[in-house]
Design a protein around this motif. Sequence first.
Motif, short mmCIF file in Angstrom:
data_model
loop_
_atom_site.label_atom_id
_atom_site.label_comp_id
_atom_site.label_asym_id
_atom_site.label_seq_id
_atom_site.Cartn_x
_atom_site.Cartn_y
_atom_site.Cartn_z
N PHE A 103 0.64 -1.15 -0.01
CA PHE A 103 0.13 -0.10 0.11
C PHE A 103 1.09 1.15 -0.10
N ILE A 104 0.69 2.25 -0.76
CA ILE A 104 1.33 3.40 -0.81
C ILE A 104 0.56 4.40 -0.37
N ILE A 105 0.70 4.92 0.86
CA ILE A 105 -0.20 5.86 1.57
C ILE A 105 0.25 7.33 1.68
N PRO A 106 -0.29 8.16 1.31
CA PRO A 106 0.12 9.60 1.32
C PRO A 106 0.05 10.01 3.01
N PHE A 107 1.09 11.04 3.28
CA PHE A 107 0.87 11.47 4.52
C PHE A 107 -0.33 12.11 4.96
N SER A 108 -0.89 12.73 3.90
CA SER A 108 -2.18 13.57 4.24
C SER A 108 -3.20 12.54 4.88
N ALA A 109 -3.25 11.33 4.50
CA ALA A 109 -4.16 10.36 5.20
C ALA A 109 -4.32 10.55 6.64
N TRP A 110 -3.35 11.03 7.16
CA TRP A 110 -3.49 11.22 8.73
C TRP A 110 -4.12 12.42 8.91
N ASP A 111 -4.59 13.42 7.93
CA ASP A 111 -5.12 14.37 8.38
C ASP A 111 -6.70 14.16 8.58
N ASP A 112 -7.35 13.07 8.11
CA ASP A 112 -8.92 12.74 8.47
C ASP A 112 -8.79 11.80 9.57
N ARG A 113 -9.59 11.77 10.48
CA ARG A 113 -10.10 10.67 11.15
C ARG A 113 -10.46 9.53 10.61
N SER A 114 -9.84 8.31 10.93
CA SER A 114 -9.95 7.05 10.57
C SER A 114 -9.59 5.83 11.35
N PRO A 115 -10.33 4.63 11.57
CA PRO A 115 -9.87 3.65 12.15
C PRO A 115 -8.40 3.14 12.01
N VAL A 116 -8.13 3.34 10.50
CA VAL A 116 -6.95 2.99 9.93
C VAL A 116 -5.76 3.75 10.31
N PHE A 117 -5.93 5.03 10.17
CA PHE A 117 -4.60 5.96 10.36
C PHE A 117 -4.97 6.77 11.69
N ASP A 151 -0.94 -0.57 -6.58
CA ASP A 151 -1.43 -0.40 -8.06
C ASP A 151 -2.33 0.79 -8.41
N VAL A 152 -3.16 1.26 -7.59
CA VAL A 152 -3.97 2.19 -7.75
C VAL A 152 -3.17 3.58 -7.62
N VAL A 153 -2.65 3.76 -6.43
CA VAL A 153 -1.64 5.03 -6.24
C VAL A 153 -0.82 5.16 -7.35
N ALA A 155 -0.80 4.10 -10.28
CA ALA A 155 -1.31 4.48 -11.65
C ALA A 155 -1.83 5.91 -11.76
N GLU A 156 -2.15 6.63 -10.38
CA GLU A 156 -2.53 7.73 -10.23
C GLU A 156 -1.44 8.78 -10.63
N LEU A 157 -0.30 8.41 -9.78
CA LEU A 157 0.93 9.25 -9.89
C LEU A 157 1.41 9.16 -11.11
N SER A 158 1.30 7.94 -11.97
CA SER A 158 1.72 7.95 -13.44
C SER A 158 1.00 8.80 -14.46
N ALA A 159 -0.22 8.82 -13.91
CA ALA A 159 -1.27 9.56 -14.84
C ALA A 159 -1.02 11.26 -14.56
N ARG A 160 -0.32 11.34 -13.45
CA ARG A 160 0.06 12.72 -13.20
C ARG A 160 1.08 13.36 -14.00
N ARG A 161 2.06 12.25 -14.26
CA ARG A 161 3.15 12.31 -14.94
C ARG A 161 3.09 12.50 -16.48
N ALA A 162 2.07 11.88 -16.85
CA ALA A 162 1.41 11.65 -18.38
C ALA A 162 0.95 13.33 -18.58
N GLU A 163 0.31 13.99 -17.42
CA GLU A 163 -0.37 15.26 -17.64
C GLU A 163 0.83 16.21 -17.79
N ARG A 164 1.89 16.06 -16.96
CA ARG A 164 2.95 16.91 -17.07
C ARG A 164 3.78 17.20 -18.20
N SER A 165 3.76 15.83 -18.85
CA SER A 165 4.43 15.68 -20.08
C SER A 165 3.59 16.26 -21.48
#
Length: 166
Positions: A103-117, A151-153, A155-165
Motif C-alpha cells: 500500500f502506498i499511503i500519502p502522509f495526508s491520510a493522517w489529516d482525516d479521522r480514520s480507524p486505520v490512520f 497499483d491504484v496509487v 497508476a494515479e501518480l503515473s497519470a500525473r506524470r503523463a499530464e505534466r508531459s
Amino acid sequence: MDAPLALLNRQQKGRLAEIIVIATLLSWNFEVFEPEVDDRGVDLIASPDSGVFYRIQVKGITGGSYTFLTQRQFDAATNGGRTASLAYVAYVRLDAKSAPEVFIIPFSAWDDRSPVFTSYHSGKQGQTGETEYGINYSQKNAPLLEPYRADVVLAELSARRAERSD
C-alpha cells in the motif's frame, strides 16, 4: 508468502519490505534512489519522471496489526510539513496469504479521522513526547486501505506524470 518469515529478524523483514517496494516502483517505471544513510526517516526516494521526487518511508509488518511512524520520521519525510504532498508511507503486509500486499499511503491520510490512520501524543501529562502516527490494520478496516493499494496509487501518480508531459 510461503517463506519462513518467522526466522527473519526485524532488520531482515524491514529490508525485505524495502526490496518489495523497490521492485513495485521499478515495475511502474519509477526511478528509485536509496539514501546512503537512513538517519532522516526516509528509506527511498522515487521519481516517475526526474522532475518530481517522492520521499518514502517503508513499513513492513508480519503477524501484527499495528505499526507506526514517529514524529521525527514524519517531519523528515514531509520536510517539516512543507512537502507533505510528496511524502508517502509504503506499508507492506509481508504475511499476506498469496503474496505481500503493498500500500502506498500519502502522509495526508493522517489529516482525516480514520480507524486505520491514527495519531496520538505519546508523552504523559507534563512530559514532552512524540506524536505517533499509526497504521492500525484489522480485517474489519482492511477495506479502508483499498484506495491505497500500490497499483491504484502508482497508476494515479503515473497519470500525473503523463499530464505534466503533455
